[in-house]
Design a protein around this motif. Structure first.
Motif, PDB file in Angstrom:
ATOM      1  N   TYR A  32       0.846  -1.178   0.089  1.00 21.53           N
ATOM      2  CA  TYR A  32      -0.005  -0.148   0.167  1.00 21.53           C
ATOM      3  C   TYR A  32       0.811   1.278   0.028  1.00 21.53           C
ATOM      4  N   ALA A  33       1.856   1.354   0.795  1.00 23.26           N
ATOM      5  CA  ALA A  33       2.907   2.369   0.806  1.00 23.26           C
ATOM      6  C   ALA A  33       3.579   2.440  -0.322  1.00 23.26           C
ATOM      7  N   LYS A  34       4.029   1.438  -1.086  1.00 19.49           N
ATOM      8  CA  LYS A  34       4.552   1.530  -2.376  1.00 19.49           C
ATOM      9  C   LYS A  34       3.866   2.134  -3.449  1.00 19.49           C
ATOM     10  N   THR A  35       2.666   1.481  -3.281  1.00 19.91           N
ATOM     11  CA  THR A  35       1.449   1.921  -4.408  1.00 19.91           C
ATOM     12  C   THR A  35       1.336   3.375  -4.420  1.00 19.91           C
ATOM     13  N   GLU A  36       1.111   3.910  -3.109  1.00 18.48           N
ATOM     14  CA  GLU A  36       0.764   5.070  -3.042  1.00 18.48           C
ATOM     15  C   GLU A  36       1.914   6.276  -2.891  1.00 18.48           C
ATOM     16  N   GLY A  37       3.144   5.652  -2.968  1.00 18.83           N
ATOM     17  CA  GLY A  37       4.307   6.247  -2.980  1.00 18.83           C
ATOM     18  C   GLY A  37       4.516   7.248  -1.408  1.00 18.83           C
ATOM     19  N   LYS A  38       3.922   6.760  -0.384  1.00 15.42           N
ATOM     20  CA  LYS A  38       3.914   7.269   0.841  1.00 15.42           C
ATOM     21  C   LYS A  38       4.674   6.638   1.789  1.00 15.42           C
ATOM     22  N   ALA A  39       4.999   7.035   2.758  1.00  8.04           N
ATOM     23  CA  ALA A  39       5.620   6.370   3.714  1.00  8.04           C
ATOM     24  C   ALA A  39       4.621   5.821   4.722  1.00  8.04           C
ATOM     25  N   CYS A  40       4.751   4.607   5.560  1.00 11.72           N
ATOM     26  CA  CYS A  40       3.777   4.072   6.254  1.00 11.72           C
ATOM     27  C   CYS A  40       3.034   5.017   7.398  1.00 11.72           C
ATOM     28  N   VAL A  41       4.178   5.767   7.959  1.00  9.87           N
ATOM     29  CA  VAL A  41       3.309   6.678   8.655  1.00  9.87           C
ATOM     30  C   VAL A  41       2.505   8.026   8.107  1.00  9.87           C
ATOM     31  N   THR A  46       1.773   5.295  14.002  1.00  4.92           N
ATOM     32  CA  THR A  46       3.264   4.728  14.085  1.00  4.92           C
ATOM     33  C   THR A  46       3.682   3.656  13.210  1.00  4.92           C
ATOM     34  N   ALA A  47       4.617   3.792  12.770  1.00  2.16           N
ATOM     35  CA  ALA A  47       5.024   2.553  11.632  1.00  2.16           C
ATOM     36  C   ALA A  47       5.206   1.201  12.576  1.00  2.16           C
ATOM     37  N   GLY A  48       4.650   0.448  11.674  1.00  3.57           N
ATOM     38  CA  GLY A  48       4.420  -1.080  12.197  1.00  3.57           C
ATOM     39  C   GLY A  48       3.361  -1.362  13.359  1.00  3.57           C
ATOM     40  N   LYS A  49       2.398  -0.159  13.393  1.00  3.96           N
ATOM     41  CA  LYS A  49       1.327  -0.343  14.228  1.00  3.96           C
ATOM     42  C   LYS A  49       0.103  -0.323  13.592  1.00  3.96           C
ATOM     43  N   PRO A  50      -1.104  -0.891  13.934  1.00  5.42           N
ATOM     44  CA  PRO A  50      -2.104  -0.725  13.268  1.00  5.42           C
ATOM     45  C   PRO A  50      -3.223   0.352  13.277  1.00  5.42           C
ATOM     46  N   ASP A  51      -2.795   1.223  14.431  1.00  3.11           N
ATOM     47  CA  ASP A  51      -3.579   2.414  14.562  1.00  3.11           C
ATOM     48  C   ASP A  51      -3.503   3.427  13.317  1.00  3.11           C
ATOM     49  N   LEU A  52      -4.699   3.905  12.767  1.00  5.56           N
ATOM     50  CA  LEU A  52      -4.425   4.637  11.601  1.00  5.56           C
ATOM     51  C   LEU A  52      -4.851   6.303  12.182  1.00  5.56           C
ATOM     52  N   ASN A  53      -4.319   7.210  11.324  1.00 10.29           N
ATOM     53  CA  ASN A  53      -4.512   8.581  11.461  1.00 10.29           C
ATOM     54  C   ASN A  53      -5.651   8.838  10.397  1.00 10.29           C
ATOM     55  N   GLU A  54      -6.104   9.992  10.238  1.00  9.89           N
ATOM     56  CA  GLU A  54      -6.976  10.477   9.370  1.00  9.89           C
ATOM     57  C   GLU A  54      -6.789  10.095   7.882  1.00  9.89           C
ATOM     58  N   ALA A  55      -5.586   9.905   7.371  1.00  9.59           N
ATOM     59  CA  ALA A  55      -5.564   9.617   6.223  1.00  9.59           C
ATOM     60  C   ALA A  55      -5.475   7.929   6.063  1.00  9.59           C
ATOM     61  N   GLY A  56      -5.135   7.223   6.976  1.00  8.29           N
ATOM     62  CA  GLY A  56      -5.519   5.810   6.944  1.00  8.29           C
ATOM     63  C   GLY A  56      -6.822   5.619   7.034  1.00  8.29           C
ATOM     64  N   THR A  57      -7.707   6.192   7.701  1.00  7.18           N
ATOM     65  CA  THR A  57      -8.937   5.904   8.097  1.00  7.18           C
ATOM     66  C   THR A  57      -9.789   6.318   6.623  1.00  7.18           C
ATOM     67  N   TYR A  58      -9.483   7.251   5.933  1.00  7.64           N
ATOM     68  CA  TYR A  58      -9.916   7.499   4.568  1.00  7.64           C
ATOM     69  C   TYR A  58      -9.280   6.498   3.519  1.00  7.64           C
ATOM     70  N   TYR A  59      -8.435   6.036   3.702  1.00  9.04           N
ATOM     71  CA  TYR A  59      -7.574   4.892   2.942  1.00  9.04           C
ATOM     72  C   TYR A  59      -8.568   3.656   2.687  1.00  9.04           C
ATOM     73  N   ALA A  60      -8.728   3.264   4.357  1.00 12.05           N
ATOM     74  CA  ALA A  60      -9.370   2.104   4.351  1.00 12.05           C
ATOM     75  C   ALA A  60     -10.840   2.373   4.044  1.00 12.05           C
ATOM     76  N   ALA A  61     -11.628   3.326   4.178  1.00 15.94           N
ATOM     77  CA  ALA A  61     -13.081   3.642   3.904  1.00 15.94           C
ATOM     78  C   ALA A  61     -13.167   3.909   2.302  1.00 15.94           C
ATOM     79  N   HIS A  62     -12.200   4.209   1.653  1.00 18.84           N
ATOM     80  CA  HIS A  62     -12.357   4.530   0.216  1.00 18.84           C
ATOM     81  C   HIS A  62     -11.547   3.133  -0.791  1.00 18.84           C
ATOM     82  N   ASP A  63     -11.908   1.982  -0.357  1.00 12.53           N
ATOM     83  CA  ASP A  63     -11.334   0.992  -1.200  1.00 12.53           C
ATOM     84  C   ASP A  63      -9.871   0.988  -1.469  1.00 12.53           C
ATOM     85  N   HIS A  64      -9.241   1.265  -0.424  1.00  9.47           N
ATOM     86  CA  HIS A  64      -7.592   1.602  -0.412  1.00  9.47           C
ATOM     87  C   HIS A  64      -7.128   2.372  -1.635  1.00  9.47           C
TER      88      HIS A  64
END
Length: 73
Positions: A32-41, A46-64
């Motif tokens: 996912y990070a590679k496809t989007e060209g973004k860092a995990c954070v 936190t990198a390596g943790k499942p907790d999502l921030n605003e962008a992650g929540t959007y990403y999960a809700a909008h078909d990745h």
């Protein structure tokens, strides 16, 4: 080999498999990070943790996809 040992071995293997499935993160993928060209954070608090921030929540809700995402200011 006595039946009790066979049962114990089978139970241990099943337990190990279940624990592996529970502990292994299944949603966070480096692709996912590679496809989007973004860092995990970019999407995770936190990198390596499942907790999502605003962008992650959007990403999960909008078909990745981050298409249409604009960070809050």
């Amino acid at each position: 080999m006595p039946r009790i040992f066979q049962s114990a071995i089978t139970a241990a293997i099943l337990t190990a498999g279940l624990l592996w499935a529970i502990v292994t993160p299944s949603d966070a993928k480096p692709e996912y990070a590679k496809t989007e060209g973004k860092a995990c954070v970019y999407c995770h608090l936190t990198a390596g943790k499942p907790d999502l921030n605003e962008a992650g929540t959007y990403y999960a809700a909008h078909d990745h996809s981050l298409k249409g995402y604009t960070p809050a200011k």
